[in-house]
Scaffold this motif. Sequence first.
Motif, short mmCIF file in Angstrom:
data_model
loop_
_atom_site.label_atom_id
_atom_site.label_comp_id
_atom_site.label_asym_id
_atom_site.label_seq_id
_atom_site.Cartn_x
_atom_site.Cartn_y
_atom_site.Cartn_z
N LYS A 32 -0.43 11.81 8.22
CA LYS A 32 -0.05 12.54 7.01
C LYS A 32 0.20 14.01 7.30
O LYS A 32 1.12 14.62 6.75
CB LYS A 32 -1.14 12.39 5.94
N SER A 48 7.86 10.42 -2.91
CA SER A 48 6.58 10.01 -2.35
C SER A 48 6.79 8.84 -1.41
O SER A 48 7.66 7.99 -1.63
CB SER A 48 5.60 9.62 -3.46
N ASP A 50 4.94 6.21 -0.83
CA ASP A 50 4.70 4.88 -1.38
C ASP A 50 5.86 4.42 -2.28
O ASP A 50 6.22 3.25 -2.31
CB ASP A 50 3.38 4.82 -2.15
N PHE A 70 1.99 -2.23 3.14
CA PHE A 70 1.85 -0.78 3.22
C PHE A 70 0.44 -0.40 2.80
O PHE A 70 -0.08 -0.86 1.79
CB PHE A 70 2.87 -0.11 2.30
N ASP A 72 -2.35 3.02 2.51
CA ASP A 72 -2.47 4.47 2.41
C ASP A 72 -3.94 4.85 2.61
O ASP A 72 -4.79 4.56 1.76
CB ASP A 72 -1.98 4.93 1.03
N SER A 73 -4.25 5.48 3.77
CA SER A 73 -5.63 5.90 4.02
C SER A 73 -5.73 7.42 3.87
O SER A 73 -4.76 8.09 3.53
CB SER A 73 -6.06 5.49 5.43
N SER A 76 -3.73 8.75 7.24
CA SER A 76 -2.48 8.14 7.73
C SER A 76 -1.90 7.15 6.74
O SER A 76 -2.59 6.63 5.86
CB SER A 76 -2.73 7.42 9.06
N TYR A 77 -0.58 6.90 6.92
CA TYR A 77 0.09 5.79 6.25
C TYR A 77 0.22 4.68 7.28
O TYR A 77 0.49 4.93 8.46
CB TYR A 77 1.48 6.19 5.78
#
Length: 326
Positions: A32, A48, A50, A70, A72-73, A76-77
């Motif tokens: 990110k 965005s 996402d 997909f 999202d953490s 990171s993606y």
Amino acid sequence: MSKTIGSGACGEVKLAFVKSTCKKVAVKVISKKRFRMSTSSDNEPPISVDTEIEILKKLNHPCIIRIENFFDSVDSYYIVLELMEGGELFDRVVTSTRLQEPTAKLYFYQMLLAVQYLHENGVIHRDLKPENVLLSSTTEECCVKITDFGQSKILGEASLMRTLCGTPTYLAPEILNTAGTAGYSNAVDCWSLGVILFVCLSGYPPFSEQNGKIPLKNQITEGKYTFIPGAWEHVSKPALDLVKRLLVVNPDERLTTKEALEHPWLQDNNMKSVAQKLMNDIVHSMPPPLTQKPVSRKRAHEGEQEASTSKYSEQFTAATEKRAKM
């Protein structure tokens, strides 16, 4: 998650396995922090990640890499993609010096269909290059898929992209002429396709920093490229004509994907039949990986672009020098 199988400006791609089925997939891990840095100069309102992923997940074409999931953490993606066992077109060209014309035609036809589909759905890739074309298997006759939509943007009705991005060797003249400050259209992808076809047929790039007489930017903006006789002697005139019609500096005069698909070189029913069979074959046969060591490189990003382009061109230098002496 297993070994790293690729790297880029914002992260890396890892081989992974679905726990429940042991199915192999590719996972693109995007930092990110690095992603924010790479998009901070964008002149348009950011979309965005996402949201863009959701849109790309809806794309459905046999020659476009499928996004399967997909995540999202915090840092990171994670983008889960179908795995293409044949690797990158870049490595196939370097390993073979250049592609045989029938093979180049089969691959290019599929690329055109994929890019035409993207354009019809309001997506411009903006970073088409051999590294972003993946092969389904190590056999010569295989399905090819466009990947890496990190540079793509979803187009509104009246919006054109004004962001300077992409790999210099493959950038269209209109992007360089305006330094990304003026609008440009999906014709930029058609220019990049022309550069890819040139590389596939000849084994060397049309625009390169190896040509010390003219700066890379001027080569592109003036449309100055050189046909080395030894590299093109076995290439048919229709194939050469298609390259020339795609590498047209004026985007209004450049072939569209539809016009390119109607070009005489691609009116090959046998090739189209093979392509349709490959594209409809959901389960691809996967021979053992190539024994040759793949070319190691990182993809270009901002200040790294010029150095990366130079290194890329060096892969073709030996073959180019050999042909120049013919």
